[in-house]
Design a protein around this motif. Structure first.
Motif, PDB file in Angstrom:
ATOM      1  N   GLU A 272      -5.498  11.529   0.041  1.00 26.40           N
ATOM      2  CA  GLU A 272      -6.180  11.274   1.005  1.00 26.40           C
ATOM      3  C   GLU A 272      -6.174  11.183   2.484  1.00 26.40           C
ATOM      4  N   LEU A 273      -6.197   9.082   2.076  1.00 27.25           N
ATOM      5  CA  LEU A 273      -6.105   8.717   2.588  1.00 27.25           C
ATOM      6  C   LEU A 273      -4.695   8.732   3.864  1.00 27.25           C
ATOM      7  N   ASN A 274      -3.603   8.906   3.450  1.00 27.80           N
ATOM      8  CA  ASN A 274      -2.068   9.510   4.012  1.00 27.80           C
ATOM      9  C   ASN A 274      -2.126  10.098   4.630  1.00 27.80           C
ATOM     10  N   ARG A 275      -3.771  11.256   4.446  1.00 26.80           N
ATOM     11  CA  ARG A 275      -3.547  11.957   5.992  1.00 26.80           C
ATOM     12  C   ARG A 275      -4.434  11.446   7.685  1.00 26.80           C
ATOM     13  N   TYR A 276      -4.527  10.207   7.176  1.00 24.10           N
ATOM     14  CA  TYR A 276      -4.812   9.675   8.521  1.00 24.10           C
ATOM     15  C   TYR A 276      -4.475   8.650   9.020  1.00 24.10           C
ATOM     16  N   SER A 277      -2.977   8.716   8.671  1.00 29.16           N
ATOM     17  CA  SER A 277      -1.820   7.247   8.941  1.00 29.16           C
ATOM     18  C   SER A 277      -0.719   7.924   9.399  1.00 29.16           C
ATOM     19  N   LYS A 278      -0.123   7.756  10.232  1.00 22.81           N
ATOM     20  CA  LYS A 278       1.594   7.893  10.120  1.00 22.81           C
ATOM     21  C   LYS A 278       2.398   7.123   9.195  1.00 22.81           C
ATOM     22  N   ASP A 279       1.285   5.436   8.826  1.00 21.38           N
ATOM     23  CA  ASP A 279       2.498   4.653   8.283  1.00 21.38           C
ATOM     24  C   ASP A 279       1.865   5.360   6.925  1.00 21.38           C
ATOM     25  N   LYS A 280       1.846   5.587   5.835  1.00 19.16           N
ATOM     26  CA  LYS A 280       1.620   5.935   4.746  1.00 19.16           C
ATOM     27  C   LYS A 280       1.951   5.389   3.552  1.00 19.16           C
ATOM     28  N   ILE A 281       1.313   5.244   2.818  1.00 16.53           N
ATOM     29  CA  ILE A 281       0.664   4.204   1.239  1.00 16.53           C
ATOM     30  C   ILE A 281       1.863   4.844   0.193  1.00 16.53           C
ATOM     31  N   THR A 282       2.241   4.247  -0.078  1.00 13.87           N
ATOM     32  CA  THR A 282       3.568   4.941  -1.204  1.00 13.87           C
ATOM     33  C   THR A 282       3.051   3.611  -2.534  1.00 13.87           C
ATOM     34  N   PHE A 283       3.651   4.582  -3.893  1.00 12.07           N
ATOM     35  CA  PHE A 283       4.004   3.666  -4.614  1.00 12.07           C
ATOM     36  C   PHE A 283       5.181   3.075  -5.542  1.00 12.07           C
ATOM     37  N   ALA A 284       5.688   1.998  -6.015  1.00 11.62           N
ATOM     38  CA  ALA A 284       6.037   1.896  -6.429  1.00 11.62           C
ATOM     39  C   ALA A 284       6.670   1.975  -8.367  1.00 11.62           C
ATOM     40  N   ASP A 285       7.349   1.439  -8.915  1.00 11.86           N
ATOM     41  CA  ASP A 285       7.347   2.195 -10.475  1.00 11.86           C
ATOM     42  C   ASP A 285       6.490   1.188 -11.221  1.00 11.86           C
ATOM     43  N   GLY A 286       5.184   1.746 -11.822  1.00  9.59           N
ATOM     44  CA  GLY A 286       4.713   1.276 -13.163  1.00  9.59           C
ATOM     45  C   GLY A 286       3.151   1.169 -12.286  1.00  9.59           C
ATOM     46  N   VAL A 287       2.975   1.421 -10.968  1.00 14.61           N
ATOM     47  CA  VAL A 287       1.684   1.779 -10.866  1.00 14.61           C
ATOM     48  C   VAL A 287       1.298   2.682 -11.314  1.00 14.61           C
ATOM     49  N   PRO A 288      -0.491   2.059 -12.023  1.00  9.57           N
ATOM     50  CA  PRO A 288      -1.347   3.481 -12.768  1.00  9.57           C
ATOM     51  C   PRO A 288      -1.649   4.372 -11.649  1.00  9.57           C
ATOM     52  N   THR A 289      -1.053   5.246 -11.210  1.00  7.59           N
ATOM     53  CA  THR A 289      -1.557   6.579 -10.232  1.00  7.59           C
ATOM     54  C   THR A 289      -2.129   7.309 -10.836  1.00  7.59           C
ATOM     55  N   ASP A 290      -2.497   7.580 -12.616  1.00  7.31           N
ATOM     56  CA  ASP A 290      -3.302   8.376 -12.732  1.00  7.31           C
ATOM     57  C   ASP A 290      -4.621   7.624 -13.386  1.00  7.31           C
ATOM     58  N   HIS A 291      -4.962   6.017 -12.766  1.00  3.26           N
ATOM     59  CA  HIS A 291      -5.806   5.767 -12.934  1.00  3.26           C
ATOM     60  C   HIS A 291      -6.736   6.040 -12.357  1.00  3.26           C
ATOM     61  N   ARG A 292      -8.454   6.202 -12.639  1.00  6.51           N
ATOM     62  CA  ARG A 292      -9.324   6.140 -11.329  1.00  6.51           C
ATOM     63  C   ARG A 292     -10.438   5.260 -10.576  1.00  6.51           C
ATOM     64  N   ILE A 293     -10.387   5.678  -9.402  1.00  9.93           N
ATOM     65  CA  ILE A 293     -11.089   4.480  -8.697  1.00  9.93           C
ATOM     66  C   ILE A 293     -13.152   6.051  -8.361  1.00  9.93           C
ATOM     67  N   SER A 294     -13.934   5.141  -7.637  1.00  7.50           N
ATOM     68  CA  SER A 294     -15.169   5.006  -7.075  1.00  7.50           C
ATOM     69  C   SER A 294     -14.961   4.441  -5.657  1.00  7.50           C
ATOM     70  N   GLY A 295     -15.317   4.986  -4.792  1.00  4.69           N
ATOM     71  CA  GLY A 295     -15.629   4.374  -3.038  1.00  4.69           C
ATOM     72  C   GLY A 295     -15.920   5.044  -1.646  1.00  4.69           C
ATOM     73  N   VAL A 296     -16.012   3.820  -0.696  1.00  4.71           N
ATOM     74  CA  VAL A 296     -16.445   4.874   0.198  1.00  4.71           C
ATOM     75  C   VAL A 296     -15.793   3.477   0.585  1.00  4.71           C
ATOM     76  N   PHE A 297     -14.593   4.198   1.545  1.00  5.89           N
ATOM     77  CA  PHE A 297     -13.812   4.186   2.640  1.00  5.89           C
ATOM     78  C   PHE A 297     -13.424   4.448   3.830  1.00  5.89           C
ATOM     79  N   SER A 298     -13.076   3.516   5.167  1.00  2.62           N
ATOM     80  CA  SER A 298     -12.983   3.784   6.404  1.00  2.62           C
ATOM     81  C   SER A 298     -11.935   4.713   6.430  1.00  2.62           C
ATOM     82  N   SER A 299     -11.929   5.961   7.045  1.00  7.45           N
ATOM     83  CA  SER A 299     -10.628   6.879   7.198  1.00  7.45           C
ATOM     84  C   SER A 299      -9.115   6.476   8.105  1.00  7.45           C
ATOM     85  N   GLY A 300     -10.043   5.133   8.917  1.00  4.85           N
ATOM     86  CA  GLY A 300      -8.422   4.989   9.943  1.00  4.85           C
ATOM     87  C   GLY A 300      -8.610   3.195   9.612  1.00  4.85           C
TER      88      GLY A 300
END
Length: 335
Positions: A272-300
């Protein structure tokens, strides 16, 4: 920005002139060469002409409209001077008239003649836009969104070509408000709702009022949403797909410049965050991408999000050569 708007307007008007010229009978070789040179001179020229051609295909049914015939006369009157033509037979003149009507229809759609009202609203990646439509309705566009407005006397029709938009519809029972997205049509009478089209999926979220959703590719009967419900459909969705309850504040948080996540996976939040930026957030091996998160963050601004997940899951951030930000597990010191 102002120069860009002027350039687009000039390209569109030149494209309208070319459309009329290329649809009025015999075309000279010199004209075709000039047209080819014009399209190659600026990518915006070709895009503008292709856009007119797209409009033309969608408006063929209007060729017998009396208003359109009147507009044809205007298009011919403003068209460029042509070389004297040889006398044509009745069938030939009929074909030329049909072409003139089609060309006038397209030019009228772009240049704002009264028989058809249309306007394009576009946002780039990371941009939002609020606009008031001619009927008093308001629309807010999210990142990387394009929509087309096509109002007639009996209907208010919006085509969401891509992206996401929130509509606050002015009530008019005699002039329905319809939003098209892919094969789905959302029909509303005085209501507030969100439509998102990403790929082939169309998601409709109702904040207030009521809407009716039709998608003949999925089923013959419409869905009806109540406030606080959302429906996501694709052309391959089962006919029994049903609306689901959602938190409206979370679903529409983007309209305030914030993104609210409620127990979503890390991968979902980053998508979802990557929709708002041309510079994308990516994951290296070993990052727990299936873990859960909650919170409010700026879209920009992704800095708060990256700081939060880095602390929560012990991650480092590495800036890649292309500008992307890679999240990777903190390296453990060697023994």
């Amino acid at each position: 920005m102002i120069k860009d708007r002027d350039k687009i307007t000039r390209s569109t008007r030149e494209a309208a002139d070319w459309f009329v010229r290329l649809n009025l009978g015999t075309i000279e070789t010199e004209e075709l060469e000039a047209f080819s040179a014009w399209t190659k001179a600026d990518p915006q020229n070709r895009a503008a002409y292709d856009h007119l051609d797209e409009i033309n295909k969608s408006m063929v049914a209007l060729q017998d409209d009396p208003d359109l015939r009147a507009a044809a006369a205007q298009a011919l009157a403003r068209g460029p001077e042509r070389k004297p033509a040889r006398r044509q037979g009745g069938a030939r003149r009929a074909r030329i008239l049909a072409a003139a009507l089609a060309a006038a229809c397209v030019v009228g759609a772009v240049l704002g003649w009264s028989f058809v009202t249309r306007a394009d609203y576009v946002t780039g990646v990371g941009q939002t836009l609020s606009a008031r439509l001619e009927d008093g309705s308001r629309v807010q566009l999210n990142t990387d969104t394009r929509l087309r407005v096509r109002y007639t006397r009996g209907e208010r029709r919006i085509e969401l070509m891509r992206g996401q938009a929130f509509f606050d519809v002015a009530h008019n029972a005699e002039r329905p408000f319809v939003v098209e997205a892919a094969s789905a049509q959302v029909r509303a009478l005085g209501t507030r709702f969100d439509v998102r089209k990403i790929g082939q999926e169309v998601r409709v979220t109702l904040a207030q009022g009521s809407v009716e959703i039709r998608d003949p590719k999925v089923r013959t009967t419409p869905w009806r949403l109540s406030p606080g419900q959302a429906l996501a459909v694709t052309p391959t969705a089962p006919a029994n797909v049903a609306p689901k309850a959602v938190d409206i504040a979370t679903a529409t948080s983007w309209t305030t410049g914030k993104l609210r996540f409620d127990n979503v996976t890390l991968a979902e939040a980053v998508n979802e965050l990557n929709r708002y930026s041309k510079d994308k957030i990516t994951f290296a091996d070993g990052v727990p991408t299936d873990h859960r998160i909650s919170g409010v963050f700026s879209s920009g601004d992704h800095s708060d999000f990256i700081a939060a997940v880095s602390s929560l899951y012990r991650l480092d951030t590495v800036r890649r050569f292309n500008g992307d930000l890679e999240l990777r597990p903190v390296a453990r010191p060697s023994a």
